[in-house]
Design an enzyme around this catalytic site. Structure first.
Site, PDB file in Angstrom:
ATOM      1  N   ARG A 276      74.875  40.056  70.666  1.00  0.00           N
ATOM      2  CA  ARG A 276      74.486  40.758  71.774  1.00  0.00           C
ATOM      3  C   ARG A 276      74.620  42.259  71.628  1.00  0.00           C
ATOM      4  O   ARG A 276      75.924  42.720  71.105  1.00  0.00           O
ATOM      5  CB  ARG A 276      75.116  40.177  72.892  1.00  0.00           C
ATOM      6  CG  ARG A 276      74.410  38.972  73.751  1.00  0.00           C
ATOM      7  CD  ARG A 276      75.082  38.266  74.869  1.00  0.00           C
ATOM      8  NE  ARG A 276      75.678  39.299  75.759  1.00  0.00           N
ATOM      9  CZ  ARG A 276      76.314  38.783  76.857  1.00  0.00           C
ATOM     10  NH1 ARG A 276      76.413  37.708  77.266  1.00  0.00           N
ATOM     11  NH2 ARG A 276      76.895  39.730  77.724  1.00  0.00           N
TER      12      ARG A 276
ATOM     13  N   LYS B 119      82.658  30.951  80.471  1.00  0.00           N
ATOM     14  CA  LYS B 119      82.182  30.880  81.749  1.00  0.00           C
ATOM     15  C   LYS B 119      80.751  30.049  81.412  1.00  0.00           C
ATOM     16  O   LYS B 119      80.433  29.006  81.906  1.00  0.00           O
ATOM     17  CB  LYS B 119      81.952  32.015  82.390  1.00  0.00           C
ATOM     18  CG  LYS B 119      82.896  32.420  83.049  1.00  0.00           C
ATOM     19  CD  LYS B 119      82.757  33.806  84.080  1.00  0.00           C
ATOM     20  CE  LYS B 119      82.026  34.742  83.474  1.00  0.00           C
ATOM     21  NZ  LYS B 119      82.597  35.697  82.762  1.00  0.00           N
TER      22      LYS B 119
ATOM     23  N   ARG C 266      83.561  46.621  79.224  1.00  0.00           N
ATOM     24  CA  ARG C 266      83.405  45.618  79.844  1.00  0.00           C
ATOM     25  C   ARG C 266      84.668  45.026  80.434  1.00  0.00           C
ATOM     26  O   ARG C 266      84.838  44.416  81.327  1.00  0.00           O
ATOM     27  CB  ARG C 266      82.545  44.388  79.274  1.00  0.00           C
ATOM     28  CG  ARG C 266      81.092  44.739  79.057  1.00  0.00           C
ATOM     29  CD  ARG C 266      80.460  44.036  77.989  1.00  0.00           C
ATOM     30  NE  ARG C 266      80.400  42.610  78.286  1.00  0.00           N
ATOM     31  CZ  ARG C 266      80.177  41.765  77.304  1.00  0.00           C
ATOM     32  NH1 ARG C 266      80.177  42.014  76.125  1.00  0.00           N
ATOM     33  NH2 ARG C 266      80.018  40.478  77.851  1.00  0.00           N
TER      34      ARG C 266
ATOM     35  N   ARG D 215      81.376  37.172  68.702  1.00  0.00           N
ATOM     36  CA  ARG D 215      80.195  36.143  69.013  1.00  0.00           C
ATOM     37  C   ARG D 215      78.741  36.434  68.747  1.00  0.00           C
ATOM     38  O   ARG D 215      78.488  37.455  68.422  1.00  0.00           O
ATOM     39  CB  ARG D 215      80.242  36.252  70.784  1.00  0.00           C
ATOM     40  CG  ARG D 215      79.193  35.470  71.511  1.00  0.00           C
ATOM     41  CD  ARG D 215      79.502  35.266  72.959  1.00  0.00           C
ATOM     42  NE  ARG D 215      79.327  36.575  73.873  1.00  0.00           N
ATOM     43  CZ  ARG D 215      79.552  36.750  74.900  1.00  0.00           C
ATOM     44  NH1 ARG D 215      79.852  35.550  75.704  1.00  0.00           N
ATOM     45  NH2 ARG D 215      79.330  37.796  75.406  1.00  0.00           N
TER      46      ARG D 215
ATOM     47  N   ARG E 295      80.668  39.773  90.775  1.00  0.00           N
ATOM     48  CA  ARG E 295      81.494  40.588  89.783  1.00  0.00           C
ATOM     49  C   ARG E 295      82.301  41.658  90.655  1.00  0.00           C
ATOM     50  O   ARG E 295      83.084  42.554  90.010  1.00  0.00           O
ATOM     51  CB  ARG E 295      80.773  40.924  88.638  1.00  0.00           C
ATOM     52  CG  ARG E 295      80.919  40.389  87.624  1.00  0.00           C
ATOM     53  CD  ARG E 295      79.670  41.057  86.554  1.00  0.00           C
ATOM     54  NE  ARG E 295      80.160  40.869  85.151  1.00  0.00           N
ATOM     55  CZ  ARG E 295      79.641  39.854  84.441  1.00  0.00           C
ATOM     56  NH1 ARG E 295      78.873  39.035  84.888  1.00  0.00           N
ATOM     57  NH2 ARG E 295      79.968  39.934  83.049  1.00  0.00           N
TER      58      ARG E 295
HETATM   59  P1  AMP Z   1      77.322  38.447  81.140  1.00  0.00           P
HETATM   60  O1  AMP Z   1      76.235  37.899  80.316  1.00  0.00           O
HETATM   61  O2  AMP Z   1      77.905  37.919  82.569  1.00  0.00           O
HETATM   62  O3  AMP Z   1      78.549  39.084  80.525  1.00  0.00           O
HETATM   63  O4  AMP Z   1      76.612  39.983  81.716  1.00  0.00           O
HETATM   64  C1  AMP Z   1      76.312  41.021  80.920  1.00  0.00           C
HETATM   65  C2  AMP Z   1      76.020  42.272  81.675  1.00  0.00           C
HETATM   66  O5  AMP Z   1      75.341  42.102  82.731  1.00  0.00           O
HETATM   67  C3  AMP Z   1      77.524  42.672  82.371  1.00  0.00           C
HETATM   68  O6  AMP Z   1      78.253  43.522  81.506  1.00  0.00           O
HETATM   69  C4  AMP Z   1      76.552  43.692  83.409  1.00  0.00           C
HETATM   70  O7  AMP Z   1      76.312  44.885  83.047  1.00  0.00           O
HETATM   71  C5  AMP Z   1      75.432  42.977  83.758  1.00  0.00           C
HETATM   72  N1  AMP Z   1      75.609  42.030  84.903  1.00  0.00           N
HETATM   73  C6  AMP Z   1      75.607  40.602  84.853  1.00  0.00           C
HETATM   74  N2  AMP Z   1      76.073  39.893  86.214  1.00  0.00           N
HETATM   75  C7  AMP Z   1      76.424  41.055  86.931  1.00  0.00           C
HETATM   76  C8  AMP Z   1      76.709  41.225  88.446  1.00  0.00           C
HETATM   77  N3  AMP Z   1      77.155  40.190  89.185  1.00  0.00           N
HETATM   78  N4  AMP Z   1      76.947  42.360  88.745  1.00  0.00           N
HETATM   79  C9  AMP Z   1      76.426  43.549  88.299  1.00  0.00           C
HETATM   80  N5  AMP Z   1      76.402  43.464  86.893  1.00  0.00           N
HETATM   81  C10 AMP Z   1      76.273  42.194  86.030  1.00  0.00           C
END
Ligand code: AMP
Length: 209
Positions: free
Chosen positions: A153, A13, A164, A122, A88
């Protein structure tokens, strides 16, 4: 155009949203990136978010929804925006429908069993956030774009990745059905080279006009 990108963690994404943002000249809004920046800056939001992110859980809806609401009201969003990583869960999707008109929802589809390897391998640039995979780095440890250090990360470790992916299946996958019911959902095959995924996305969006 206001666009939402859906897809499991590791589906690509972020990469696709950033390419599309460049092409359409609209902001790429990644809630994950915003949280990581807040954690780095040790803001109140960062302090709340850190524990959830480190465990692979969702940051509570009230925090996340307010964050996005505030962000898309900013001047740079007048011609549209791309949301990456939001909504999400269904509650976030319902909240979003109350404060923004979404024109397209792109779901990047990829078999779940491909994702663990993608995520644990990654590496991201600590400076600009560009994403790489160890299998294709050939031992290189700096970003080809800005020379920043490549790091893993904190939530790309095997255990957190599992959480996740579970959270995705239980909470995020139902968002697909939510958008299916609105008629906005378009599937794109994420299990192909990055440029081919991008081409498919452009075709889907061109068909909307
Ligand atoms: P990402 O970089 O999109 O994989 O997000 C990393 C982490 O940020 C996720 O595993 C969640 O803990 C938090 N996070 C990101 N977007 C959201 C969201 N829309 N709602 C809740 N937590 C989020």
């Amino acid at each position: 155009m206001n666009i939402v990108f859906l897809g499991a963690p590791g589906a690509g994404k972020g990469t696709q949203a950033s390419m599309l943002a460049k092409k359409y000249q609209i902001p790429h809004i990644s809630t994950g990136d915003i949280f990581r920046q807040n954690i780095k800056d040790q803001t109140p939001i960062g302090l709340v978010a850190k524990g959830y992110i480190d465990r692979g859980q969702l940051v509570p809806d009230e925090v996340t929804v307010e964050l996005v609401k505030g962000r898309i009201c900013q001047d740079d969003c007048v011609n549209g925006f791309i949301l990456d990583g939001f909504p999400r869960d269904v509650a976030q999707a319902e909240a979003l429908a109350n404060f923004a008109k979404i024109d397209a929802v792109i779901d990047i589809v990829i078999p779940l069993d491909r994702l663990t390897k993608r995520l644990t391998g990654r590496r991201i640039c600590a400076k600009c956030g560009e994403s790489y995979h160890v299998d294709f780095l050939g031992g290189v440890s700096n970003c080809s774009k800005c020379d920043g250090e490549l790091i893993q990360r904190a939530d790309d470790t095997v255990e957190t990745v599992q959480n996740r992916l579970n959270v995705y299946t239980v909470k995020t996958a139902p968002v697909i059905e939510f958008y299916e019911n609105t008629g906005l959902l378009k599937d794109v095959n994420g299990d192909q080279p990055v440029q081919d995924v991008f081409q498919e996305i452009i075709e889907v969006l061109n068909d909307l006009h």
